[in-house]
Write an enzyme that holds these catalytic residues in place. Structure first.
Site, PDB file in Angstrom:
ATOM      1  N   GLY A  12       0.784  -1.223   0.000  1.00  0.00           N
ATOM      2  CA  GLY A  12       0.000   0.000   0.000  1.00  0.00           C
ATOM      3  C   GLY A  12       0.817   1.274   0.000  1.00  0.00           C
ATOM      4  O   GLY A  12       1.833   1.405  -0.696  1.00  0.00           O
ATOM      5  N   ASP A  56       4.041  -3.357  19.946  1.00  0.00           N
ATOM      6  CA  ASP A  56       4.815  -4.117  20.932  1.00  0.00           C
ATOM      7  C   ASP A  56       6.094  -3.364  21.298  1.00  0.00           C
ATOM      8  O   ASP A  56       6.929  -3.093  20.442  1.00  0.00           O
ATOM      9  CB  ASP A  56       5.157  -5.493  20.363  1.00  0.00           C
ATOM     10  N   TYR A 156     -11.790   4.431  13.395  1.00  0.00           N
ATOM     11  CA  TYR A 156     -10.722   4.859  12.492  1.00  0.00           C
ATOM     12  C   TYR A 156     -10.637   6.379  12.449  1.00  0.00           C
ATOM     13  O   TYR A 156      -9.553   6.958  12.576  1.00  0.00           O
ATOM     14  CB  TYR A 156     -10.968   4.300  11.092  1.00  0.00           C
ATOM     15  N   LYS A 160      -7.517   8.905  13.686  1.00  0.00           N
ATOM     16  CA  LYS A 160      -6.793   9.824  12.803  1.00  0.00           C
ATOM     17  C   LYS A 160      -6.887  11.263  13.295  1.00  0.00           C
ATOM     18  O   LYS A 160      -5.946  12.050  13.114  1.00  0.00           O
ATOM     19  CB  LYS A 160      -7.303   9.697  11.372  1.00  0.00           C
ATOM     20  N   ALA A 188      -6.900   3.961  -3.325  1.00  0.00           N
ATOM     21  CA  ALA A 188      -7.195   2.528  -3.439  1.00  0.00           C
ATOM     22  C   ALA A 188      -6.141   1.702  -2.721  1.00  0.00           C
ATOM     23  O   ALA A 188      -5.016   1.549  -3.203  1.00  0.00           O
ATOM     24  CB  ALA A 188      -7.267   2.131  -4.915  1.00  0.00           C
ATOM     25  N   THR A 189      -6.490   1.188  -1.549  1.00  0.00           N
ATOM     26  CA  THR A 189      -5.604   0.319  -0.775  1.00  0.00           C
ATOM     27  C   THR A 189      -6.420  -0.793  -0.137  1.00  0.00           C
ATOM     28  O   THR A 189      -7.648  -0.794  -0.184  1.00  0.00           O
ATOM     29  CB  THR A 189      -4.883   1.102   0.349  1.00  0.00           C
TER      30      THR A 189
END
Length: 230
Positions: A12, A56, A156, A160, A188-189
């Site tokens: 992506g 992590d 989401y 952001k 587009a991803t």
């Protein structure tokens, strides 16, 4: 030679940014959680792969130590790794769903930035680029003329919005480092099932611009490929 570290770069936007910056002469260190896919992506680009799981602490610390041992510094850190989270009606969303998205999209930036700050401070002109989204803009998501206003994705979009605010706060707190946020736009991803009208090249325009602009270009900004985002 500019040394650039990119998280979530095996596909992506991260992969395309790595490809473009490599072509521009950057020494790209490609970071990804999946070792097999990350190594394959790095091999394709002629970059070096370093495994990193932004969720992590130990993984991030190990990645920073690896870069310190091999490259010695980082000139550009691109915090690209991010997830959309579970697709579900809002009444079905859980605390665990929220924690998962925020852990990757927001806490991951804090974690990676903190670990890589000593490497950035070895650079003459250090840069941090956080990949945010116009989906986190109150102005754009409230404008009925904008596609951002048509989407309902509470976790989401909230993450952001936090990334953009995090960027402005880090810019104030780190006056020796240029810290900016990029809005790729509707690209587009995998994140949107490749439904976006923009190509990944168009989607990385703002990222590449922020990673390559002059040292006096400014800090604490939120931009897309056309200019400042409200």
């Amino acid at each position: 030679m500019t040394i650039t570290f990119i998280t979530g770069a095996n596909k992506g936007l991260g992969f395309e940014a790595a490809r473009r910056l490599t072509e521009l002469g950057h020494t790209v260190v490609l970071g990804a959680r999946d070792a097999e896919r990350g190594q394959a992506a790095a091999d394709e680009l002629g970059a070096r792969f370093v495994r990193i799981d932004v969720g992590d602490d130990a993984s991030v610390a190990t990645a920073a130590a690896d870069v310190r041992a091999h490259e010695g510094r980082v000139d550009v850190l691109i915090n690209n790794a991010g997830i959309h989270g579970r697709h579900a009606p809002v009444e079905e969303l859980t605390g665990d769903d929220a924690a998962e998205v925020l852990q990757t999209n927001v806490v991951g930036i804090v974690r990676v930035t903190g670990a890589f700050l000593p490497l950035l401070r070895r650079s003459e002109h250090p840069v941090i680029v956080n990949v945010s989204s116009g989906m986190g803009s109150l102005a754009l998501t409230s404008d009925p003329e904008r596609p951002e206003s048509k989407v309902v994705a509470p976790l989401y979009t909230s993450s952001k919005a936090a990334v953009t605010m995090l960027t402005t706060q880090y810019a104030k707190a780190l006056p020796g480092i240029r810290v900016n946020a990029a809005d790729p736009g509707y690209t587009a991803t995998d994140l949107n099932g490749h439904s976006g009208p923009q190509t990944v090249t168009e989607g990385t325009d703002a990222i590449v611009m922020l990673a390559t602009e002059g040292a006096d270009a400014g800090t604490g900004r939120f931009v897309d490929r056309f200019g400042p985002v409200r």
